[in-house]
Design a protein around this motif. Structure first.
Motif, PDB file in Angstrom:
ATOM      1  N   VAL A 299      -6.021  -1.261   6.646  1.00 36.30           N
ATOM      2  CA  VAL A 299      -4.676  -1.422   6.100  1.00 36.30           C
ATOM      3  C   VAL A 299      -4.297   0.188   6.245  1.00 36.30           C
ATOM      4  CG1 VAL A 299      -3.918  -1.258   3.893  1.00 36.30           C
ATOM      5  CG2 VAL A 299      -5.615  -2.536   4.286  1.00 36.30           C
ATOM      6  N   ASP A 300      -4.781   1.418   5.793  1.00 34.47           N
ATOM      7  CA  ASP A 300      -4.406   2.435   5.572  1.00 34.47           C
ATOM      8  C   ASP A 300      -3.361   3.081   7.592  1.00 34.47           C
ATOM      9  OD1 ASP A 300      -4.046   5.352   5.033  1.00 34.47           O
ATOM     10  OD2 ASP A 300      -4.259   5.755   6.688  1.00 34.47           O
TER      11      ASP A 300
ATOM     12  N   VAL B 225      -9.745  -0.623   4.228  1.00 37.83           N
ATOM     13  CA  VAL B 225      -9.043   0.213   3.875  1.00 37.83           C
ATOM     14  C   VAL B 225      -8.418   0.814   4.508  1.00 37.83           C
ATOM     15  CG1 VAL B 225      -8.417   2.107   2.252  1.00 37.83           C
ATOM     16  CG2 VAL B 225      -9.872   0.078   1.453  1.00 37.83           C
TER      17      VAL B 225
ATOM     18  N   VAL C 257       0.821   4.001  -3.336  1.00 37.19           N
ATOM     19  CA  VAL C 257       0.080   5.282  -2.887  1.00 37.19           C
ATOM     20  C   VAL C 257       0.876   6.218  -2.369  1.00 37.19           C
ATOM     21  CG1 VAL C 257      -1.389   6.481  -1.256  1.00 37.19           C
ATOM     22  CG2 VAL C 257      -2.018   3.442  -1.977  1.00 37.19           C
TER      23      VAL C 257
ATOM     24  N   ALA D  33      -0.806   0.806   7.408  1.00 38.15           N
ATOM     25  CA  ALA D  33       0.326   1.373   6.456  1.00 38.15           C
ATOM     26  C   ALA D  33       1.919   2.608   7.669  1.00 38.15           C
ATOM     27  CB  ALA D  33       0.358   2.018   5.483  1.00 38.15           C
TER      28      ALA D  33
ATOM     29  N   ASN E 177      -0.927   9.372  -0.237  1.00 33.48           N
ATOM     30  CA  ASN E 177      -1.818   8.581   1.819  1.00 33.48           C
ATOM     31  C   ASN E 177      -2.103   8.944   3.162  1.00 33.48           C
ATOM     32  OD1 ASN E 177      -0.564   6.763   3.536  1.00 33.48           O
ATOM     33  ND2 ASN E 177       0.347   5.962   2.213  1.00 33.48           N
TER      34      ASN E 177
ATOM     35  N   TYR F 291       0.978  -1.274  -0.018  1.00 35.27           N
ATOM     36  CA  TYR F 291       0.207  -0.210  -0.186  1.00 35.27           C
ATOM     37  C   TYR F 291       0.867   1.658   0.212  1.00 35.27           C
ATOM     38  CZ  TYR F 291      -3.393   3.549   2.023  1.00 35.27           C
ATOM     39  OH  TYR F 291      -4.135   4.787   2.357  1.00 35.27           O
TER      40      TYR F 291
END
Length: 300
Positions: free
Chosen positions: A208-209, A205, A82, A212, A87, A78
């Motif tokens: 995941v963000d 999402v 991105v 990250a 991001n 990711y």
């Protein structure tokens, strides 16, 4: 479509009102306690209460294996695809979306001063900030602050609670674990997004963000902890005790009519709320946005 949305909004309003009435009854008995009792509760809350350690360690190992083999590779990919500006914008979007449940919990805690701040944040970032992609409100001295139903329960008097590690979610207390279904299914914006699969996709999402954003702290975690389980547990409990204490002081402004003595750190992009309540582990779409919050909420 419109009538269905209106019906859901109406249900949400009635639910919040009902919970607020319950909070009035609970808070009246809680505020009647003496100062000595409150101080004893605060001291007990900071103490480590981990009667389920054997279960917790097994769950911790499971969560860490899941994080290492699934979530981290996805998060690295990711970050690779991105662009950084986008991001950051995605992180801002989810922080803005989470403000909906924060406002509901502000109301349930009768913290109307903070609720006003959060309402302005949501309005400004959703409109001028293009759906929350840009954090305009922080530049206008409206700092980010996250709240949850676990904090509401603590405000209502449920202060002391045992530590537990939940599968997939990580570090919690029993009290905060009980708040999960309320936060997601009743108070968060995800539950009211149509069609439902879009809400679930956004939630995925957001997880995941969050991961990250916290990858950079992996090495710090490994270097700082001889026993990673103990490190994460103690960091979580200390941070949570601080959050509850800070939240209690925010409410003093409304209940006593006096100025809150704590100053907002203008040098922090998120100000007062930067460490207030970024959700624990891989939680309900609340991306970590500070070093302190990230270290304390690393996945179990």
């Amino acid at each position: 479509m419109r009538s269905q949305l209106s019906r859901k909004i109406g249900q949400f309003v009635w639910l919040v009102a009902g919970l607020a009435m319950l909070g009035v009854v609970t808070c009246n008995s809680s505020f009647a306690a003496s100062n000595e009792t409150n101080q004893a509760d605060d001291e007990a809350e900071v103490a480590v209460k981990d009667p389920y350690e054997t279960f917790n360690r097994h769950t911790f190992a499971f969560n860490e294996a899941l994080d290492t083999n699934l979530l981290q590779p996805v998060a690295r990919f990711y970050n690779k695809i991105v662009p950084k500006p986008l991001n950051k914008g995605i992180t801002n979007f989810f922080l803005n979306l989470n403000t909906v449940s924060t406002i509901a919990d502000d109301f349930l805690q009768f913290n109307f001063y903070q609720m006003t701040n959060d309402l302005w944040r949501l309005t400004i970032n959703t409109t001028v900030g293009v759906g929350g992609l840009f954090d305009i409100a922080t530049r206008m001295k409206l700092p980010y602050y996250a709240n949850d139903f676990g904090m509401t329960l603590a405000t209502w008097g449920y202060r002391n609670s045992n530590y537990i590690v939940l599968p997939f979610y990580g570090s919690y207390t029993i009290r905060d674990g009980l708040s999960l279904p309320v936060d997601y299914y009743l108070l968060s914006a995800y539950r009211y997004i149509e069609p439902p699969r879009l809400g679930y996709a956004l939630y995925a999402v957001s997880v995941v963000d969050w991961r990250a954003q916290t990858l950079q702290f992996n090495d710090l975690m490994d270097a700082a902890a001889l026993d990673k389980y103990v490190f994460v547990r103690n960091a979580y409990l200390q941070r949570r005790a601080h959050q509850i204490e800070e939240n209690q002081h925010l409410g003093v402004y409304d209940r006593a009519g006096g100025e809150f003595s704590g100053a907002i750190d203008d040098e922090s992009p998120e100000g007062l709320g930067s460490t207030a309540n970024i959700d624990e582990s891989t939680n309900i779409g609340q991306p970590a946005n500070t070093e302190e919050a990230s270290v304390a909420s690393a996945p179990a």
